[in-house]
Design an enzyme around this catalytic site. Structure first.
Site, short mmCIF file in Angstrom:
data_model
loop_
_atom_site.label_atom_id
_atom_site.label_comp_id
_atom_site.label_asym_id
_atom_site.label_seq_id
_atom_site.Cartn_x
_atom_site.Cartn_y
_atom_site.Cartn_z
N GLU A 194 0.21 4.45 -17.24
CA GLU A 194 0.09 3.79 -18.57
C GLU A 194 1.03 2.54 -18.76
O GLU A 194 0.93 1.75 -19.26
CB GLU A 194 -0.05 4.82 -19.61
CG GLU A 194 -1.01 5.82 -19.44
CD GLU A 194 -0.70 7.05 -18.87
OE1 GLU A 194 0.25 7.01 -17.77
OE2 GLU A 194 -0.70 8.24 -19.39
N CYS B 38 0.94 11.85 -20.88
CA CYS B 38 1.60 12.73 -21.21
C CYS B 38 2.05 12.72 -22.67
O CYS B 38 2.00 11.68 -23.40
CB CYS B 38 3.02 12.96 -20.38
SG CYS B 38 3.89 11.34 -20.56
N ALA C 167 -10.64 22.28 13.40
CA ALA C 167 -11.48 21.47 14.02
C ALA C 167 -12.61 22.36 14.85
O ALA C 167 -12.02 22.71 16.01
CB ALA C 167 -11.03 20.26 14.59
N GLY D 242 -5.13 27.28 14.95
CA GLY D 242 -6.07 27.83 15.88
C GLY D 242 -6.84 28.91 15.55
O GLY D 242 -6.70 29.21 14.31
#
Length: 372
Positions: free
Chosen positions: A57, A81, A160, A305
């Protein structure tokens, strides 16, 4: 109750874009973006660039360089804040600037402050709207939200996998399970987290660098190697993590009972060790979290893993999961996947993810969320 206008989402999307310019650079603070609008047009923008720097801001007000016009609007992704820290109270700056209307993405997650800034602005006669693109604004600060409410780092497990849940071929070959676009997204998340970790088996098999490589930038977080017995130090040549230009950012996490000779080897290489007590066949995970918190590391991205993923998920040691899935089957029962012989009786024993986010990268997809 103030209503959301048609263009509120448009300007909030721009504020989110600005916040992301500081991707991974504001820890332990949140990423925040702000937009000042006059007469339906953006006249100034700002974002929080780093801890100790101007809040979004204030940055937007400085970019404007003058007092906002009467009727000016402020859009900000996180509740302003209301306490004066290193940079002063944003609510005071907003009131002094004379904004007529403030639109906020999401309330401050800190229970001690949540909603207080909004109340201060309303008491000052400013129209306040909250919750615009709130889900996106919350997702932006996964690490900060967890850190500020729990005081511990967000531990995220990344994997993955093939469709049948395999990490690699029986030979250990794993390059690549997913495509280039998915791997580029992994780099983006590496940049988001202040620390990244792998197990010793991954170091021995892949010799990773664990840096974030985005465009022309190479950025290195704190790098953890989980190596109970320091077996990675016996390699010749040594893994890159111990010898490259970022070696001073590598920490090896081992068990306290590891041999003195191995510790001496680490000392001779100038490596940092975190020697933690053993617990449940692993090291004490609570001690690891505590060490991270004491070091100011508010998030750890663990590239797993099958063995490490199983531990983190089954034992609920990870808070969050990133699951990249490739549209392929390995169809090899000899290859380990996630899980141990739990002998479950019903599907109700499944471990769920909540607050799901899903993305597609070429042929691959990412499913991410909090571990239940």
């Amino acid at each position: 109750m103030s209503e959301v206008r048609l263009d509120d989402r448009y300007f909030m999307r721009r504020a989110l874009e600005l916040a992301r310019r500081a991707w991974g650079q504001t820890h332990p603070n949140p990423m925040v973006g702000a937009v000042i609008v006059e007469g339906g047009a953006v006249v100034a923008e700002g974002w929080h660039t780093a801890a100790g720097q101007d809040h979004a801001e204030v940055a937007a007000l400085k970019a404007l360089g003058r007092r906002p016009d009467a009727g000016a609007l402020l859009y900000v992704t996180l509740e302003p804040c209301s306490t004066a820290g290193r940079t002063g109270s944003c609510t005071n700056a907003i009131i002094e600037a004379g904004f007529a209307r403030v639109v906020v993405g999401v309330e401050d997650p800190n229970p001690a402050h949540a909603g207080r800034g909004l109340s201060i602005l309303r008491e000052a006669g400013i129209e306040v709207v909250s919750g615009v693109l709130g889900d996106d604004c919350t997702d932006l600060n996964l690490i900060f939200n967890h850190w500020i409410t729990r005081g511990t780092p967000l531990i995220a497990a990344k994997m993955a996998l093939t469709l049948d849940g395999k990490f690699a071929a029986a030979s250990g070959h794993s390059k690549w399970v997913t495509g280039e676009a998915a791997r580029a997204d992994v780099m983006r998340w590496r940049r988001y987290f202040p620390a990244i970790a792998v197990g010793a088996s991954t170091v021995l098999a892949d010799d990773p660098s664990l840096t974030a490589r985005l465009d022309s930038e190479v950025w290195c977080p704190v790098r953890f190697v989980f190596d109970h017995s320091l077996r990675t130090l016996d390699q010749n040549p040594l893994p890159k993590l111990y010898t490259d230009a970022f070696a001073d950012r590598t920490v090896v996490v081992c068990q306290s009972e590891v041999a003195k000779a191995a510790k001496g080897r680490a000392d001779s290489l100038g490596l940092r060790l975190w020697c933690l007590p053993a617990k449940g066949g692993y090291f004490d995970w609570s001690a690891f979290r505590q060490c991270c918190a004491e070091s100011g590391l508010c998030g750890v991205y663990i590239e797993t893993g099958p063995q490490l993923a199983t531990f983190l998920i089954e034992e609920r040691r990870a808070d969050y999961a990133f699951v990249y899935q490739a549209p392929k089957f390995l169809c090899d029962a000899a290859v380990p996947g996630i899980g141990s012989p739990r002998n479950t009786d019903t599907i109700d024993a499944a471990i769920h993810l909540r607050n799901l986010k899903m993305d597609t990268f070429g042929e691959d997809r990412l499913i991410r969320g909090f571990i239940e």
